[in-house]
Design a protein around this motif. Structure first.
Motif, mmCIF file in Angstrom:
data_model
loop_
_atom_site.group_PDB
_atom_site.id
_atom_site.type_symbol
_atom_site.label_atom_id
_atom_site.label_comp_id
_atom_site.label_asym_id
_atom_site.label_seq_id
_atom_site.Cartn_x
_atom_site.Cartn_y
_atom_site.Cartn_z
ATOM 1 N N ARG A 1 4.266 -5.052 -6.685
ATOM 2 C CA ARG A 1 2.918 -5.204 -7.227
ATOM 3 C C ARG A 1 3.002 -5.382 -8.737
ATOM 4 O O ARG A 1 4.062 -5.281 -9.344
ATOM 5 C CB ARG A 1 2.078 -3.969 -6.874
ATOM 6 C CG ARG A 1 1.914 -3.796 -5.356
ATOM 7 C CD ARG A 1 1.193 -2.520 -5.009
ATOM 8 N NE ARG A 1 1.918 -1.376 -5.522
ATOM 9 C CZ ARG A 1 1.374 -0.195 -5.821
ATOM 10 N NH1 ARG A 1 0.083 0.016 -5.649
ATOM 11 N NH2 ARG A 1 2.112 0.794 -6.279
ATOM 12 N N LEU B 1 6.156 -9.362 -8.094
ATOM 13 C CA LEU B 1 6.503 -10.473 -7.207
ATOM 14 C C LEU B 1 6.957 -11.706 -7.969
ATOM 15 O O LEU B 1 7.966 -12.318 -7.619
ATOM 16 C CB LEU B 1 5.308 -10.809 -6.303
ATOM 17 C CG LEU B 1 5.515 -11.955 -5.324
ATOM 18 C CD1 LEU B 1 6.625 -11.630 -4.332
ATOM 19 C CD2 LEU B 1 4.219 -12.276 -4.601
ATOM 20 N N ARG C 1 2.573 -9.341 0.009
ATOM 21 C CA ARG C 1 3.500 -9.756 -1.057
ATOM 22 C C ARG C 1 4.925 -9.311 -0.755
ATOM 23 O O ARG C 1 5.892 -10.008 -1.082
ATOM 24 C CB ARG C 1 3.052 -9.195 -2.415
ATOM 25 C CG ARG C 1 1.825 -9.887 -2.979
ATOM 26 C CD ARG C 1 1.350 -9.246 -4.261
ATOM 27 N NE ARG C 1 0.584 -8.043 -3.954
ATOM 28 C CZ ARG C 1 -0.009 -7.282 -4.868
ATOM 29 N NH1 ARG C 1 0.088 -7.591 -6.155
ATOM 30 N NH2 ARG C 1 -0.695 -6.223 -4.507
ATOM 31 N N SER C 2 5.047 -8.139 -0.128
ATOM 32 C CA SER C 2 6.387 -7.639 0.169
ATOM 33 C C SER C 2 7.121 -8.543 1.152
ATOM 34 O O SER C 2 8.343 -8.679 1.081
ATOM 35 C CB SER C 2 6.340 -6.201 0.681
ATOM 36 O OG SER C 2 5.616 -6.100 1.887
ATOM 37 N N ASP D 1 8.986 -2.013 -5.579
ATOM 38 C CA ASP D 1 7.542 -2.239 -5.543
ATOM 39 C C ASP D 1 7.265 -3.564 -6.239
ATOM 40 O O ASP D 1 7.587 -3.731 -7.418
ATOM 41 C CB ASP D 1 6.826 -1.089 -6.257
ATOM 42 C CG ASP D 1 5.320 -1.085 -6.066
ATOM 43 O OD1 ASP D 1 4.719 -2.178 -6.063
ATOM 44 O OD2 ASP D 1 4.752 0.005 -5.941
ATOM 45 N N CYS E 1 4.406 -3.354 -1.291
ATOM 46 C CA CYS E 1 3.315 -3.838 -2.143
ATOM 47 C C CYS E 1 2.081 -3.029 -1.785
ATOM 48 O O CYS E 1 2.200 -1.868 -1.396
ATOM 49 C CB CYS E 1 3.120 -5.352 -1.964
ATOM 50 S SG CYS E 1 2.607 -5.851 -0.309
ATOM 51 N N GLY F 1 2.233 -1.293 3.493
ATOM 52 C CA GLY F 1 2.377 -1.096 2.057
ATOM 53 C C GLY F 1 2.051 0.289 1.536
ATOM 54 O O GLY F 1 1.992 1.275 2.268
ATOM 55 N N TYR G 1 1.077 -0.514 -9.963
ATOM 56 C CA TYR G 1 2.164 0.460 -9.888
ATOM 57 C C TYR G 1 1.774 1.743 -10.621
ATOM 58 O O TYR G 1 1.935 2.845 -10.109
ATOM 59 C CB TYR G 1 3.426 -0.159 -10.497
ATOM 60 C CG TYR G 1 4.634 0.734 -10.525
ATOM 61 C CD1 TYR G 1 5.534 0.750 -9.467
ATOM 62 C CD2 TYR G 1 4.912 1.535 -11.636
ATOM 63 C CE1 TYR G 1 6.666 1.544 -9.495
ATOM 64 C CE2 TYR G 1 6.035 2.340 -11.672
ATOM 65 C CZ TYR G 1 6.910 2.336 -10.602
ATOM 66 O OH TYR G 1 8.034 3.138 -10.645
#
Length: 108
Positions: A24, A42, A67-68, A22, A62, A88, A29
Motif C-alpha cells: 500500500r 506497489l 494490489r497484492s 505491504d 495490501c 489483505g 501503511y
C-alpha cells in the motif's frame, strides 16, 4: 499467476517470522499495518524486487488483496516465492489480529 494464502495460513507464517511486504501507499501503511511488515508501495515493486530474498517465502499484503496479487505476480516473475494474502490488511484487522500504526517499519 500469483498464489494466494488464507488469513489463517498467513497468520501462522507471520507468527513463525515470515517476511511480510505491504504494497500500500505510505499513508495507508502509517494508518495501520501488520506488525513487522516491510513497506514497498506497489509502484516501486518492479524496481525493488532485487531487495527481496530468493530463498524464502514472501507474503504480500495490501488493503483487500487486489494490489497484492499484482505485486506477487511481479515478484514471482523475478524468482521470488511470493504469496498474496487474501483479504489483505482489512481482513487481518477485522479478525482482531495485531495492527501497528505509524510510518516506521516495526520489528516482528
Amino acid at each position: 499467476m500469483a498464489r494466494e494464502v488464507t488469513q489463517e495460513a498467513f497468520a501462522a507464517a507471520w507468527s513463525d517470522g515470515g517476511l511480510v511486504v505491504d504494497v500500500r501507499e505510505a499513508d495507508e501503511y502509517a494508518a495501520g499495518h501488520v506488525p513487522g511488515a516491510r513497506l514497498m508501495p506497489l509502484r516501486t515493486v518492479p524496481a525493488r524486487c532485487a531487495e527481496l530474498p530468493g530463498g524464502r517465502p514472501v507474503y504480500v499484503i495490501c488493503a483487500s488483496g487486489n494490489r497484492s496479487k499484482s505485486a506477487a505476480d511481479w515478484m514471482t516473475a523475478c524468482g521470488i516465492d511470493a504469496y498474496s494474502v487474501a483479504g489483505g490488511t482489512g481482513a487481518w484487522a477485522r479478525s482482531g489480529r495485531p495492527v501497528a500504526a505509524g510510518s516506521r517499519e516495526h520489528a516482528a
